[in-house]
Design a protein around this motif. Sequence first.
Motif, PDB file in Angstrom:
ATOM      1  N   ASP A 243      20.916  41.846  45.908  1.00  0.00           N
ATOM      2  CA  ASP A 243      22.032  41.665  46.839  1.00  0.00           C
ATOM      3  C   ASP A 243      22.970  40.543  46.385  1.00  0.00           C
ATOM      4  O   ASP A 243      23.652  39.917  47.188  1.00  0.00           O
ATOM      5  N   ARG A 244      23.035  40.311  45.076  1.00  0.00           N
ATOM      6  CA  ARG A 244      23.840  39.198  44.569  1.00  0.00           C
ATOM      7  C   ARG A 244      25.306  39.323  44.950  1.00  0.00           C
ATOM      8  O   ARG A 244      25.996  38.329  45.165  1.00  0.00           O
ATOM      9  N   ALA A 245      25.807  40.568  45.025  1.00  0.00           N
ATOM     10  CA  ALA A 245      27.203  40.740  45.447  1.00  0.00           C
ATOM     11  C   ALA A 245      27.397  40.279  46.888  1.00  0.00           C
ATOM     12  O   ALA A 245      28.414  39.657  47.221  1.00  0.00           O
ATOM     13  N   LYS A 255      41.180  33.081  53.396  1.00  0.00           N
ATOM     14  CA  LYS A 255      42.515  32.809  52.852  1.00  0.00           C
ATOM     15  C   LYS A 255      42.656  33.248  51.399  1.00  0.00           C
ATOM     16  O   LYS A 255      43.769  33.443  50.917  1.00  0.00           O
ATOM     17  N   GLN A 256      41.521  33.441  50.706  1.00  0.00           N
ATOM     18  CA  GLN A 256      41.575  33.884  49.319  1.00  0.00           C
ATOM     19  C   GLN A 256      41.813  35.389  49.208  1.00  0.00           C
ATOM     20  O   GLN A 256      42.211  35.861  48.137  1.00  0.00           O
ATOM     21  N   VAL A 257      41.563  36.124  50.267  1.00  0.00           N
ATOM     22  CA  VAL A 257      41.740  37.577  50.220  1.00  0.00           C
ATOM     23  C   VAL A 257      42.703  38.072  51.301  1.00  0.00           C
ATOM     24  O   VAL A 257      42.894  39.279  51.460  1.00  0.00           O
ATOM     25  N   MET A 258      43.305  37.143  52.024  1.00  0.00           N
ATOM     26  CA  MET A 258      44.172  37.507  53.142  1.00  0.00           C
ATOM     27  C   MET A 258      45.415  38.245  52.647  1.00  0.00           C
ATOM     28  O   MET A 258      45.990  37.903  51.608  1.00  0.00           O
ATOM     29  N   LEU A 365      36.109  41.029  45.073  1.00  0.00           N
ATOM     30  CA  LEU A 365      34.802  40.865  44.457  1.00  0.00           C
ATOM     31  C   LEU A 365      34.686  41.698  43.189  1.00  0.00           C
ATOM     32  O   LEU A 365      34.175  41.239  42.170  1.00  0.00           O
ATOM     33  N   GLY A 366      35.168  42.924  43.237  1.00  0.00           N
ATOM     34  CA  GLY A 366      35.046  43.822  42.097  1.00  0.00           C
ATOM     35  C   GLY A 366      35.811  43.352  40.878  1.00  0.00           C
ATOM     36  O   GLY A 366      35.421  43.619  39.747  1.00  0.00           O
ATOM     37  N   ALA A 367      36.897  42.597  41.088  1.00  0.00           N
ATOM     38  CA  ALA A 367      37.742  42.172  39.980  1.00  0.00           C
ATOM     39  C   ALA A 367      37.033  41.233  39.023  1.00  0.00           C
ATOM     40  O   ALA A 367      37.419  41.110  37.859  1.00  0.00           O
ATOM     41  N   ALA A 373      29.214  46.656  35.366  1.00  0.00           N
ATOM     42  CA  ALA A 373      28.472  46.264  36.565  1.00  0.00           C
ATOM     43  C   ALA A 373      29.366  46.297  37.777  1.00  0.00           C
ATOM     44  O   ALA A 373      29.126  45.619  38.747  1.00  0.00           O
ATOM     45  N   LEU A 374      30.425  47.075  37.714  1.00  0.00           N
ATOM     46  CA  LEU A 374      31.431  47.058  38.783  1.00  0.00           C
ATOM     47  C   LEU A 374      30.834  47.612  40.042  1.00  0.00           C
ATOM     48  O   LEU A 374      30.938  48.746  40.401  1.00  0.00           O
ATOM     49  N   GLY A 375      30.343  46.897  40.631  1.00  0.00           N
ATOM     50  CA  GLY A 375      29.415  46.659  41.600  1.00  0.00           C
ATOM     51  C   GLY A 375      29.053  47.531  42.731  1.00  0.00           C
ATOM     52  O   GLY A 375      29.763  48.347  43.221  1.00  0.00           O
TER      53      GLY A 375
END
Length: 386
Positions: A243-245, A255-258, A365-367, A373-375
């Motif tokens: 469950d590392r993702a 605010k980083q993904v808003m 997260l995927g980026a 391993a694109l998650g």
Amino acid sequence: MIRIDNLTKIFETPNGPVTAADHINMEVPEGEICVLLGPSGCGKTTTLKMINRIIPSTSGRIYINGEDTTGMDTVELRRNIGYVIQQIGLFPNMTIEENIAIVPKLLGWEASRYKARAKELLDLVALDPGTFLKRYPRELSGGQQQRIGVARALAADPPVMLMDEPFGAIDPINREVIQDEFMKMQQELRKTIMFVSHDIDEAVKMADRIAIFRDGRLVQYDTPDDLLAHPKDDFVESFVGDDRALKRLRLVQVKQVMEPVTTVRPEDSLSTALQRIEQQGYSHAILMVNERQQPIGYVSRSVAQTTSGLCGEHYFGLKTEASPEDDLRKVASLMFTHDTTWLPCTDANGTLVGQVTQRGITHYLGATYHPDALGTLPRQLHKVSA
């Protein structure tokens, strides 16, 4: 602040030499927390204890603030390093005040100074000095004793702290509280800390950098996010968990993904709402705000398609909202709890500042994953969102 250069420890045993730490090289910048992780017997605790010479090294060098500690007096070295252990180690025949003041007294502080320091530190660890200064360790709970252990380590204001599973013996509820209080303290004090743990979740929550050990070797030394996104090998990947993702959600703030968000007002028509929904490609609904730009509800696509009238006459109340400072683990929990794929984001005044979506979390997260391993998380979240 701490630099370890080819640090090695070989124990002589009846069955021959055993290498507990094998040419360890790492640096911990000033003001950061480094957590040492790995299975039992991997060398993490041996490495920690060589820094203050509880265990003497076989070879290698340790530098603190640029100074080689090899020639330093052991007692002097230890007085300048705060040390916290899982068993706490408070002296039972001493009051809390006396326990905290041990090192300052050894350093020759005046009584008024070390007594004032004890009061200051009890406040810092959220224990009332008037209640606890004159108590004995046996009169405190395990969690309270652990806080005193941290206070004692901070008493002489050391630049470096070593912590050996300091929260491991505390029940989960109190552990979370004490961890949070410790992190608030660290934001103010900015100590340089090396911290042994067996708990990957604790490490992800508290560390600026994580060192993974195996069989006496340092396998990977990285930031929590890079470690979770890019484990160096199968051992690290297995150690941090399948469950590392999901663990990475704790490390990212809203605010980083808003994202920006288009809205309607109560006086807008439903045809206007539908037009904006289609222009923006919104799947299900559009947010409605009042004259102060505060979110008050949403208009669903289905209602806008089949009904006439004003948005203020045909809207649904909001289930919940997020703050820009929330971490994505909290946001994901809110989304799953309220069966939604997006949340409005508001500031301290309740003013709308954007939105956070499952799709946005997925892409963020995927980026950072390797292509191969694109998650698991992006695919799962995309599936839920769709």
